[in-house]
Scaffold this active site. Structure first.
Site, PDB file in Angstrom:
ATOM      1  N   HIS A   1       0.025  -3.678  11.737  1.00  0.00           N
ATOM      2  CA  HIS A   1       0.009  -2.209  11.635  1.00  0.00           C
ATOM      3  C   HIS A   1      -1.242  -1.517  12.299  1.00  0.00           C
ATOM      4  O   HIS A   1      -1.278  -0.697  12.952  1.00  0.00           O
ATOM      5  CB  HIS A   1      -0.059  -1.939   9.957  1.00  0.00           C
ATOM      6  CG  HIS A   1       1.164  -2.281   9.311  1.00  0.00           C
ATOM      7  ND1 HIS A   1       1.131  -2.763   8.195  1.00  0.00           N
ATOM      8  CD2 HIS A   1       2.421  -2.122   9.689  1.00  0.00           C
ATOM      9  CE1 HIS A   1       2.340  -3.036   7.568  1.00  0.00           C
ATOM     10  NE2 HIS A   1       3.165  -2.573   8.519  1.00  0.00           N
TER      11      HIS A   1
ATOM     12  N   LYS B   1       9.389   1.648  -6.690  1.00  0.00           N
ATOM     13  CA  LYS B   1       9.511   0.868  -7.639  1.00  0.00           C
ATOM     14  C   LYS B   1       9.854  -0.555  -6.976  1.00  0.00           C
ATOM     15  O   LYS B   1       9.228  -1.509  -7.591  1.00  0.00           O
ATOM     16  CB  LYS B   1      10.854   0.941  -8.361  1.00  0.00           C
ATOM     17  CG  LYS B   1      10.839   2.153  -9.560  1.00  0.00           C
ATOM     18  CD  LYS B   1      11.925   2.818  -9.762  1.00  0.00           C
ATOM     19  CE  LYS B   1      11.861   4.183  -9.635  1.00  0.00           C
ATOM     20  NZ  LYS B   1      13.473   4.876  -9.634  1.00  0.00           N
TER      21      LYS B   1
ATOM     22  N   ARG C   1       8.742  -5.445  16.780  1.00  0.00           N
ATOM     23  CA  ARG C   1       8.771  -6.978  17.070  1.00  0.00           C
ATOM     24  C   ARG C   1       9.717  -7.904  17.635  1.00  0.00           C
ATOM     25  O   ARG C   1       9.613  -8.447  18.408  1.00  0.00           O
ATOM     26  CB  ARG C   1       8.302  -7.437  15.435  1.00  0.00           C
ATOM     27  CG  ARG C   1       6.796  -7.230  15.057  1.00  0.00           C
ATOM     28  CD  ARG C   1       6.660  -7.683  13.602  1.00  0.00           C
ATOM     29  NE  ARG C   1       7.822  -7.211  12.903  1.00  0.00           N
ATOM     30  CZ  ARG C   1       8.141  -7.521  11.618  1.00  0.00           C
ATOM     31  NH1 ARG C   1       7.260  -8.162  11.110  1.00  0.00           N
ATOM     32  NH2 ARG C   1       9.136  -6.674  10.978  1.00  0.00           N
TER      33      ARG C   1
ATOM     34  N   SER D   1       4.529  -7.723   5.945  1.00  0.00           N
ATOM     35  CA  SER D   1       3.947  -7.627   4.731  1.00  0.00           C
ATOM     36  C   SER D   1       4.314  -8.503   3.883  1.00  0.00           C
ATOM     37  O   SER D   1       3.791  -9.183   3.214  1.00  0.00           O
ATOM     38  CB  SER D   1       4.239  -6.082   4.262  1.00  0.00           C
ATOM     39  OG  SER D   1       3.518  -5.164   5.112  1.00  0.00           O
TER      40      SER D   1
END
Lengths: 161, 161, 161, 161, 161, 161
Positions: B17, B41, B90, B128
């Site tokens: 990022h 959530k 990517r 991530s």
């Protein structure tokens, strides 16, 4: 008689689906739109809503029938004496998954073909989930879903909240 | 004035990022890093943690602003008078999804472009979720995330357990 | 000053190219359309014809310059003090090749970015070679190439026979 | 009447082609196998050889016709009053190219559909060029091409040397 | 000594897995089939069931060991002194994900290779989830899973309902 | 004894090739680098130059042999009693082609495996043809090819002009 089945969750039906349906019904004698009910809980619209949406959009198409099925698509197709399953292809990820399913279904019942139509260029960016995201935040979905169900979608989405 | 928006969930922000942010901010006048809060959530880190992480990593970049948004990205971009949305690419699966989103956003607001930068070769294997998996089992994530948030990630992950 | 370069063989320029050019020129201060002359022999149209076509189609775009280059694109971009190379992306095969070139160019000159725009949905099925095939057999290419060069293409293709 | 066209260069016809032909002919009333003659020079087998091979392999299929065409496929299809073009899909690279052609042909003549069948799992690794490579070096191509043309292929390849 | 690890969730083991295992064990001295237990809750079969299935299918393969692991695969592989991780590749989506994992694992431990074998053509359409869908609706999975666990799968799936 | 074959045209050998060779030779007992001579005419470097380049780069690797072959790779592999063919994978287009070849070779000789290693991240953007383009226009290829052949490449490319 050439009976084709167009399966899907239609949650909700989009202009992309309608495009495939319109083109597929001209290529066969009878087209069954088969809404799968296996994963009902994950769907945003209830099964009745999804069926009602599709019926509204196809009521003027004489060789089209809207039906539902539970269990394996290939078993349903066999019971209906279908000669082919028809699917719209949009993108690579569609392609991979659909290729796998087509080969598997061919193994399960060799008599039933899977045929693919390329989704029209105007609808290749459409998906049911994109439409739900847009509608949920009061974005405009005119042109993305058939006009006859446009208002219903906002209505039902709100009610479900 | 060229205002670009770099959207994402940044859960957490990675070196990949940061690479895109550094390169994108040179191509525009003002870059807004927009953290989406729709799916709060499902995120591992809370919204405040994610925002704090990004702010820590970009505090020395003068034309970069960290913000949050709810609802449709295209509406947020329009409100911010953005001229473009910028995304890192990517892999094939990224490509397919981003292509669909770019075309859809173009339809929703024709004035806003989506531009893509290829993720630098050194970070093309990063995500991530991969970082969270590694950190969760006490693997080493040095070099995969910016140094300033390295310890925080382990700390917050443990606390969350 | 943000100088972008839009490279290609433009053999001939299509509506897809023009779409990318129109969008790219709004994102930078100066856009150079750079026609590569390396593989002159394999091109259908002569270099002069290709340049004339592009110039005809862009003569009303004030920050657009049409130029030619020989040798490595990255060297040309560097000489022109370009800050970025801009390319249109259509499909997976485009993506793979362009990803490789972007990474390689980044290695050759780290200061120059490569940015990608998704080709508009209406032109995603277009290519210069498809247009030549159609025109060669007297098919209709209206809407596939800019109107100002429509007749020229048939004319030049015939002459070349 | 549902007339389908199965186009290709068939240089030479493989078990993969025959698989698609057998399945396609059951889905329509009349199937025309259309051998393109545009790029004759690049083909390994002469046009007459390629046509003879296909005819030998399909002589017992009553609703199958072998024909040739020059120029644009879509024009040929239109002249033949075809309702659809049928193609076999094997892999991603096939998919990309065929998607582009299908969209382009749809633009050139909206009335003619392109339908795709997935190549059977047993032949998904086959291509005409692979077969020629194997045969050229006296490798065994039994099972890769129809038995009735097996010997002819070695014979003709040798003669061409 | 060449120790290879074949990781997976094996939920349940399929003929595709067995094909890779049989081929991989011939390429190394010792093959460890490593069943990941991280996401136990999402698995259909319990960990014990999955292990028992794999053991039943591999009990006659002398250099094969069935084991389980928790945490990062690369840490497990390192602890086992493995020289390589072996994976079967089926499709593009597999490829993308596996490429990312291989590069990441290489970064985490440079000494351990990841090697890929292409899944045999007969099993390229198989996945554990497809098998579960078929079995769940009393479809036939003979030939898709090893015979020795065929009945167990139906039994266990029913019990789990 | 595990004999692996690493085939290619090596026109010229790149750092990407060397990376695969170094890693592959540790996974087998004997590694044969097999330079294909079928398409000699299309190669930029002569067969002797290509062989000399590879030999220079591998002269310190004790279990590596450089050889050449004509005809079908699978026949050559069989004659050499190879247990596996090893290939580097970079991208989707590689993947598709290599998948097809692996399945075809498996059909031609079931005893010989094809194994794939992912090209290291630092060399995933490299190809022999990219290197030739750069060198041809006096771009810098240091780091892209092994140092011991760096000067030779410029020299030989010039001579060939």
């Amino acid at each position: 008689m050439k009976i084709w089945i167009c399966p899907g969750s239609f949650d909700p039906v989009t202009m992309g689906h309608i495009d495939i349906i319109k083109r597929a019904r001209k290529m066969c004698d009878h087209l069954i739109i088969a809404i799968g009910v296996n994963d009902e809980k994950k769907a945003t619209f209830t099964f009745d809503e999804r069926k009602e949406f599709v019926e509204k959009c196809t009521k003027d198409m004489d060789n089209v029938e809207v039906d539902t099925f539970e269990g394996l698509l290939i078993n349903y197709a066999s019971k209906k004496k279908a000669t082919a399953i028809v699917k719209g292809l949009r993108a690579i990820s569609d392609f991979e998954y659909e290729l796998q399913m087509a080969l598997l279904n061919k193994k399960l019942d060799e008599k039933i073909e899977t045929v693919f139509l390329m989704t029209s260029i105007n609808y290749s960016h459409l998906s049911s989930s994109a439409i739900k995201s847009i509608a949920k935040y009061d974005g405009e979905i005119k042109g993305l879903v058939p006009d006859v169900i446009h208002d219903d979608i906002y209505l039902k989405l709100k009610k479900g909240k």
